[in-house]
Design a protein around this motif. Structure first.
Motif, PDB file in Angstrom:
ATOM      1  N   ALA A 269      20.955  27.961 -24.282  1.00  0.00           N
ATOM      2  CA  ALA A 269      20.877  28.477 -22.910  1.00  0.00           C
ATOM      3  C   ALA A 269      22.204  29.114 -22.516  1.00  0.00           C
ATOM      4  CB  ALA A 269      20.554  27.344 -21.949  1.00  0.00           C
ATOM      5  N   LEU A 270      22.124  30.166 -21.692  1.00  0.00           N
ATOM      6  CA  LEU A 270      23.314  30.766 -21.099  1.00  0.00           C
ATOM      7  C   LEU A 270      23.252  30.498 -19.600  1.00  0.00           C
ATOM      8  CD1 LEU A 270      25.805  32.733 -21.268  1.00  0.00           C
ATOM      9  CD2 LEU A 270      24.203  34.559 -20.700  1.00  0.00           C
ATOM     10  N   ILE A 271      24.282  29.869 -19.063  1.00  0.00           N
ATOM     11  CA  ILE A 271      24.300  29.561 -17.634  1.00  0.00           C
ATOM     12  C   ILE A 271      25.461  30.308 -16.988  1.00  0.00           C
ATOM     13  CG2 ILE A 271      24.509  27.728 -15.906  1.00  0.00           C
ATOM     14  CD1 ILE A 271      23.280  25.812 -17.885  1.00  0.00           C
TER      15      ILE A 271
ATOM     16  N   VAL B 185      24.410  24.773 -24.879  1.00  0.00           N
ATOM     17  CA  VAL B 185      24.551  25.508 -23.619  1.00  0.00           C
ATOM     18  C   VAL B 185      25.882  26.254 -23.607  1.00  0.00           C
ATOM     19  CG1 VAL B 185      24.767  25.282 -21.119  1.00  0.00           C
ATOM     20  CG2 VAL B 185      23.202  23.777 -22.345  1.00  0.00           C
ATOM     21  N   HIS B 186      25.849  27.519 -23.178  1.00  0.00           N
ATOM     22  CA  HIS B 186      27.070  28.257 -22.885  1.00  0.00           C
ATOM     23  C   HIS B 186      27.201  28.338 -21.374  1.00  0.00           C
ATOM     24  CE1 HIS B 186      28.042  29.582 -26.940  1.00  0.00           C
ATOM     25  NE2 HIS B 186      26.738  29.690 -27.129  1.00  0.00           N
ATOM     26  N   LEU B 187      28.282  27.766 -20.841  1.00  0.00           N
ATOM     27  CA  LEU B 187      28.472  27.736 -19.395  1.00  0.00           C
ATOM     28  C   LEU B 187      29.618  28.696 -19.053  1.00  0.00           C
ATOM     29  CD1 LEU B 187      27.706  26.372 -16.686  1.00  0.00           C
ATOM     30  CD2 LEU B 187      29.345  24.589 -17.210  1.00  0.00           C
ATOM     31  N   VAL B 188      29.297  29.737 -18.294  1.00  0.00           N
ATOM     32  CA  VAL B 188      30.279  30.787 -18.018  1.00  0.00           C
ATOM     33  C   VAL B 188      30.724  30.707 -16.567  1.00  0.00           C
ATOM     34  CG1 VAL B 188      30.698  33.271 -18.044  1.00  0.00           C
ATOM     35  CG2 VAL B 188      29.176  32.254 -19.750  1.00  0.00           C
ATOM     36  N   GLU B 189      32.029  30.547 -16.354  1.00  0.00           N
ATOM     37  CA  GLU B 189      32.582  30.432 -15.003  1.00  0.00           C
ATOM     38  C   GLU B 189      33.639  31.520 -14.820  1.00  0.00           C
ATOM     39  OE1 GLU B 189      32.220  28.763 -12.094  1.00  0.00           O
ATOM     40  OE2 GLU B 189      34.028  29.805 -11.433  1.00  0.00           O
ATOM     41  N   LYS B 190      33.566  32.245 -13.697  1.00  0.00           N
ATOM     42  CA  LYS B 190      34.488  33.375 -13.548  1.00  0.00           C
ATOM     43  C   LYS B 190      35.888  32.924 -13.117  1.00  0.00           C
ATOM     44  CE  LYS B 190      32.933  34.426  -8.865  1.00  0.00           C
ATOM     45  NZ  LYS B 190      32.207  35.352  -8.001  1.00  0.00           N
ATOM     46  N   SER B 191      35.995  31.772 -12.435  1.00  0.00           N
ATOM     47  CA  SER B 191      37.316  31.342 -11.971  1.00  0.00           C
ATOM     48  C   SER B 191      38.009  30.495 -13.046  1.00  0.00           C
ATOM     49  CB  SER B 191      37.182  30.550 -10.672  1.00  0.00           C
ATOM     50  OG  SER B 191      36.684  29.266 -10.944  1.00  0.00           O
TER      51      SER B 191
ATOM     52  N   GLY C 224      33.396  17.156 -21.933  1.00  0.00           N
ATOM     53  CA  GLY C 224      33.316  16.276 -23.090  1.00  0.00           C
ATOM     54  C   GLY C 224      32.010  16.376 -23.866  1.00  0.00           C
ATOM     55  N   HIS C 225      31.034  17.120 -23.339  1.00  0.00           N
ATOM     56  CA  HIS C 225      29.713  17.132 -23.981  1.00  0.00           C
ATOM     57  C   HIS C 225      29.738  17.981 -25.248  1.00  0.00           C
ATOM     58  CE1 HIS C 225      25.436  16.932 -24.493  1.00  0.00           C
ATOM     59  NE2 HIS C 225      25.300  16.223 -23.389  1.00  0.00           N
ATOM     60  N   PRO C 226      29.298  17.416 -26.370  1.00  0.00           N
ATOM     61  CA  PRO C 226      29.382  18.169 -27.630  1.00  0.00           C
ATOM     62  C   PRO C 226      28.520  19.432 -27.643  1.00  0.00           C
ATOM     63  CG  PRO C 226      28.093  16.148 -27.904  1.00  0.00           C
ATOM     64  CD  PRO C 226      28.739  16.062 -26.551  1.00  0.00           C
ATOM     65  N   ARG C 227      27.480  19.495 -26.816  1.00  0.00           N
ATOM     66  CA  ARG C 227      26.593  20.655 -26.890  1.00  0.00           C
ATOM     67  C   ARG C 227      26.894  21.709 -25.820  1.00  0.00           C
ATOM     68  NH1 ARG C 227      22.945  16.825 -29.187  1.00  0.00           N
ATOM     69  NH2 ARG C 227      22.475  15.924 -27.164  1.00  0.00           N
ATOM     70  N   ILE C 228      27.898  21.465 -24.969  1.00  0.00           N
ATOM     71  CA  ILE C 228      28.222  22.455 -23.928  1.00  0.00           C
ATOM     72  C   ILE C 228      29.525  23.173 -24.286  1.00  0.00           C
ATOM     73  CG2 ILE C 228      28.734  22.829 -21.487  1.00  0.00           C
ATOM     74  CD1 ILE C 228      27.104  20.347 -20.827  1.00  0.00           C
ATOM     75  N   THR C 229      29.456  24.501 -24.322  1.00  0.00           N
ATOM     76  CA  THR C 229      30.660  25.303 -24.513  1.00  0.00           C
ATOM     77  C   THR C 229      31.018  25.919 -23.169  1.00  0.00           C
ATOM     78  OG1 THR C 229      29.669  25.893 -26.619  1.00  0.00           O
ATOM     79  CG2 THR C 229      31.704  27.044 -26.021  1.00  0.00           C
ATOM     80  N   VAL C 230      32.209  25.586 -22.650  1.00  0.00           N
ATOM     81  CA  VAL C 230      32.606  26.107 -21.343  1.00  0.00           C
ATOM     82  C   VAL C 230      33.481  27.352 -21.552  1.00  0.00           C
ATOM     83  CG1 VAL C 230      33.830  25.603 -19.202  1.00  0.00           C
ATOM     84  CG2 VAL C 230      32.530  23.798 -20.339  1.00  0.00           C
ATOM     85  N   HIS C 231      33.129  28.424 -20.849  1.00  0.00           N
ATOM     86  CA  HIS C 231      33.927  29.653 -20.906  1.00  0.00           C
ATOM     87  C   HIS C 231      34.521  29.878 -19.516  1.00  0.00           C
ATOM     88  CE1 HIS C 231      31.819  30.885 -24.698  1.00  0.00           C
ATOM     89  NE2 HIS C 231      30.831  30.190 -24.146  1.00  0.00           N
ATOM     90  N   LEU C 232      35.802  29.554 -19.327  1.00  0.00           N
ATOM     91  CA  LEU C 232      36.442  29.770 -18.030  1.00  0.00           C
ATOM     92  C   LEU C 232      37.020  31.177 -17.973  1.00  0.00           C
ATOM     93  CD1 LEU C 232      38.277  26.353 -17.555  1.00  0.00           C
ATOM     94  CD2 LEU C 232      36.172  27.120 -16.444  1.00  0.00           C
ATOM     95  N   HIS C 233      37.313  31.639 -16.734  1.00  0.00           N
ATOM     96  CA  HIS C 233      37.903  32.974 -16.570  1.00  0.00           C
ATOM     97  C   HIS C 233      37.051  34.032 -17.244  1.00  0.00           C
ATOM     98  CE1 HIS C 233      41.533  32.977 -14.378  1.00  0.00           C
ATOM     99  NE2 HIS C 233      42.149  32.056 -15.089  1.00  0.00           N
ATOM    100  N   SER C 234      35.758  33.805 -17.285  1.00  0.00           N
ATOM    101  CA  SER C 234      34.919  34.669 -18.117  1.00  0.00           C
ATOM    102  C   SER C 234      33.791  35.290 -17.310  1.00  0.00           C
ATOM    103  CB  SER C 234      34.307  33.855 -19.264  1.00  0.00           C
ATOM    104  OG  SER C 234      35.322  33.282 -20.041  1.00  0.00           O
ATOM    105  N   HIS C 235      33.316  36.398 -17.823  1.00  0.00           N
ATOM    106  CA  HIS C 235      32.166  37.070 -17.232  1.00  0.00           C
ATOM    107  C   HIS C 235      31.162  37.367 -18.321  1.00  0.00           C
ATOM    108  CE1 HIS C 235      35.090  37.908 -14.042  1.00  0.00           C
ATOM    109  NE2 HIS C 235      34.032  37.994 -13.245  1.00  0.00           N
TER     110      HIS C 235
END
Lengths: 162, 618
Positions: free
Chosen positions: B180-182, B203-209, B241-252
């Protein structure tokens, strides 16, 4: 067969809003004139000028096109395209003397059952005022032929039973 | 929505057992009907007394039986009952029916059921047509049975006209990419991410800030007294800490291509880009507090918003002189002609803050100026408590908003006409707290363009259907949660985000999925390569192929038909809504159609074996 005595109005409805609103009018048991027959489209953007003109040519008394609210189209701007097409068809109806009043586009959301009943009533009253379509004669002639086929109907049904 | 949220929770617990107890339904092979003339069977439903008490069902049968191509017309008490469905299957074999019409309720609820009946009987499901003689006939004309009967016969006749030209269609399948892309790392995005990751999906979690948390970083307590910051810190820890979540900060997310089950997107972080593959997209971009431009906001430190006040209360910064008056003004720059919607949370926030002020500063007077107080659901109890605690509520009319002036010494003066006693009140509050509106993100248009998703007139993203599909977008595989959808409470955001996880799992848990066959096809012989379809399509489905002719990507096409109506060469056909099918219904209604339809008529180009031009081969 007395359909020819009665006005017939086509309601060309988009699946997501207008058709759903028409169903809702049913669930709410709202009453509107029996002249309105709904034909379902995936989106009003599928409604071509050709369909509208063909129906008028065949003797329909009025057509209402009903799509989603402007800005609320399931397919983004399909209802805006439909409106442009309806406007074009209205001009043509005026030109050939049938009158633009027999065709109208409405917008409503899927939750507006009462609005659908209102639209149907409004269009019916408008067409009553305009009277039956002058192009109905062809339709009546065919209907007279169909009436003679009642005996055939009995035969088909009887056949089904054996 | 809440049921879906509960399902998501249950699915997290059941994740290890997924797919262990499933039975696959096997259908008989489909009969080839291309060379047969249409043989239509019409089943007219009584729906108990729902239809039959108004419509003369037997008369409808009589009128239907004479129509061209109709070989069987009969009526049933309940057509959707199991035994009637078995009868339909028998009759399909007995009469060699190759088109079936069910005249009953709405196809919106029952089309899938009867399509399944056809498949069970070895017919292609697209050979079914329904006539809606209940919701759109007997129920709305119960006072006029004769007219209703004529109308029902007409509706069935239209269905016959259309059914005679229906053609079997095959559904393509796509392989599902189970990730999933969030977009958006606030509470909505994080809740959805955790719920999906707990079910076993990457899950790929994308946050702009630069940090997770979103608007909740400025929230401190819920009305129930729960500590939002503690909850947020715990959630962020779990996400990171979740092994299946990749967090992308400062990202679009800068590019999204593909369709349900199989998207390929580009995530841009600074100068770096990364390509990810996923099966669903969740939009959880949130909303912001709109900064007021009226009532001296920004001109005086003593004019603040409700959110500012709750921050000051939480940090213990609120400093009030003895016997101070705190004025709260509701519906600031909202529920007006320019911004007609209600921000939903401000009344509750005002009541909560008013109670907190009274508790910390028992000598302070709190006056709430309002048009309508709406503390939703059980939050009404807090409103009652506030009244009991001595908070004053003063109602003003929409057309008589309070007057405001800011003295040279910074003194605030408010005049308001009390709508109940019809007297003008003058007050000089120490602090004026404004209920600022919640507004959509300023970059919402970019997200909308990226994913081709609609924004409503209020500036929020629009779901597919407010009741039937409240967390889906109209486009398959795209979902929505949190305040990107509309202003809402934290608890509502959390249940909506969980619901999204359940809906997304219904796609991600499959290996392959079918895509609807109601899609547009281009006839390359007619295509003049004008690109109109490419410009018209809201989903970028048409592309120009190697032969310089347009092709519609079947998996992207949503089947709206926009391109078919705009194509100047009439080169595009919308399967299941062809001109012949639509005009067939209109002609039959007006009794103007030709006689019976012959075999193969109305078949699509690719089904009648027209060869592609030879020069395109090799």
């Amino acid at each position: 067969m007395d359909t020819d005595q009665e006005l017939v109005i086509l309601a060309l409805c988009c699946h997501y809003c207008a058709y759903a609103a028409a169903d809702m009018a049913g669930s709410m048991r709202l009453q509107y004139p029996g002249s309105v027959r709904v034909l379902r489209f995936p989106c009003t953007s599928k409604i071509e000028v050709n369909y509208l003109l063909t129906a008028f040519e065949r003797g329909i008394d009025g057509i209402l096109v009903a799509g989603c609210l402007e800005g609320g189209c399931h397919f983004l701007e399909g209802n805006l395209r439909a409106r442009r097409r309806v406007e074009r068809a209205k001009k043509l109806l005026d030109e050939i003397g049938l009158g633009a009043g027999r065709l109208e586009m409405f917008n409503l959301s899927s939750a507006e059952g009462p609005r659908f009943a209102e639209i149907a009533t409004e269009m019916h009253e408008r067409v009553v005022e305009l009277g039956p379509s002058p192009l109905r004669r062809g339709r009546e002639a065919v209907l007279a032929g169909v009436a003679g086929m009642a005996s055939l109907a009995e035969a088909v049904i009887a056949g089904e039973k054996t | 929505m809440q049921a879906s949220a509960a399902a998501a929770r249950a699915m997290s617990l059941l994740a290890p057992a997924r797919g262990t107890c499933i039975r696959t339904k096997v259908y008989p092979p489909q009969r080839d009907v291309t060379d047969e003339p249409p043989r239509i069977g019409v089943f007219i439903c009584h729906c108990g007394s729902n239809i039959a008490s108004v419509v003369d069902v037997e008369e409808v049968v009589r009128r239907t039986a004479v129509l061209p191509n109709v070989v069987l017309a009969e009526h049933n008490i309940y057509t959707c009952a199991d035994d009637t469905q078995d009868t339909i299957k028998d009759k399909i074999g007995q009469y060699r029916l190759n088109r079936v019409i069910v005249a009953s309720c709405t196809p919106r609820t029952h089309e899938a059921i009867f399509r399944d009946t056809l498949r069970d009987a070895g017919l292609n499901p697209y050979l079914l047509e329904m006539a809606n003689i209940r919701d759109q006939c007997s129920w709305v004309h119960s006072a006029a049975p004769d007219s209703a009967t004529r109308k029902a016969a007409d509706l069935v006749r239209m269905a016959v006209g259309r059914a005679a030209r229906l053609v079997p269609l095959t559904e393509d399948t796509v392989t599902v990419k189970g990730a999933a892309l969030i977009i958006g790392g606030g509470v909505a995005g994080m809740t959805a991410a955790l719920a999906m990751a707990d079910q076993g999906f990457p899950v790929h979690l994308v946050e702009k800030s630069e940090a997770l948390g979103g608007a909740a970083r400025d929230l401190f307590r819920t009305l129930d007294g729960l500590d939002v910051q503690a909850f947020l810190a715990e959630t962020i820890d779990r996400v990171i800490g979740h092994p299946r979540i990749t967090v992308h900060l400062h990202s679009h997310v800068t590019q999204v291509e593909g369709h349900v089950g199989d998207f390929t997107s580009v995530i841009t972080t600074g100068a770096k880009t990364r390509q990810v593959e996923h099966g669903v997209v969740v939009v959880a971009t949130g909303a912001v507090e709109g900064k007021p431009t009226t009532f001296g906001y920004g001109q005086s430190p003593r004019v603040i918003t409700q959110r500012d006040l709750s921050g000051q209360l939480a940090r213990g910064e609120l400093d009030l002189p003895k016997g101070a008056t705190v004025a709260m003004l509701q519906c600031v720059e909202q529920r007006t002609a320019d911004r007609p919607y209600c921000s939903r949370v401000c009344c509750t926030m005002a009541v909560q803050n008013a109670l907190a002020v009274r508790e910390r500063h028992p000598d302070a007077r709190v006056v709430v100026l309002y048009r309508d107080m709406r503390t939703y659901g059980f939050r009404e109890i807090a409103y009652k408590k506030a009244r009991q605690a001595g908070v004053l509520f003063v109602r003003f009319d929409d057309d008589a908003p309070p007057g405001f002036s800011l003295g040279a010494d910074g003194a605030i003066e408010l005049t308001v006409r009390d709508a109940i006693v019809q007297r003008d009140l003058l007050m000089r509050p120490s602090v004026l707290v404004l209920a600022a509106p919640i507004v959509g993100q300023h970059d919402r248009q970019e997200v909308s363009d990226l994913l081709r998703i609609p924004i409503n007139a209020d500036g929020f993203f629009l779901e597919a259907h407010v009741k039937l599909r409240p967390v889906d977008f109209a486009s398959e595989g795209l979902f929505l949660c949190g305040t990107a959808h509309a202003p809402k409470f934290l608890s509502e955001t959390i249940s909506q985000a969980s619901a999204v996880a359940a809906r997304a799992a219904s796609i991600l848990s499959r290996q392959t999925m079918p895509i609807g066959a109601q899609i547009a096809r281009v006839d390359p012989d007619k295509c003049v390569s004008c690109m109109t379809c490419v410009h018209v399509c809201p989903y970028l489905a048409p592309i120009v192929g190697d032969d310089n002719k347009a092709q519609v990507q079947p998996t992207v096409c949503m089947g709206c038909g926009s391109c078919t109506s705009e194509c100047p060469a009439k080169a595009i056909t919308l399967h299941h809504y062809t001109d012949a099918q639509i005009l067939g219904a209109i002609d039959r209604l007006l009794n103007a159609g030709p006689g019976p339809v012959g075999p193969g008529e109305g078949a699509y180009l690719e089904q009648v074996g027209v060869a592609r031009p030879r020069w395109t081969e090799g």
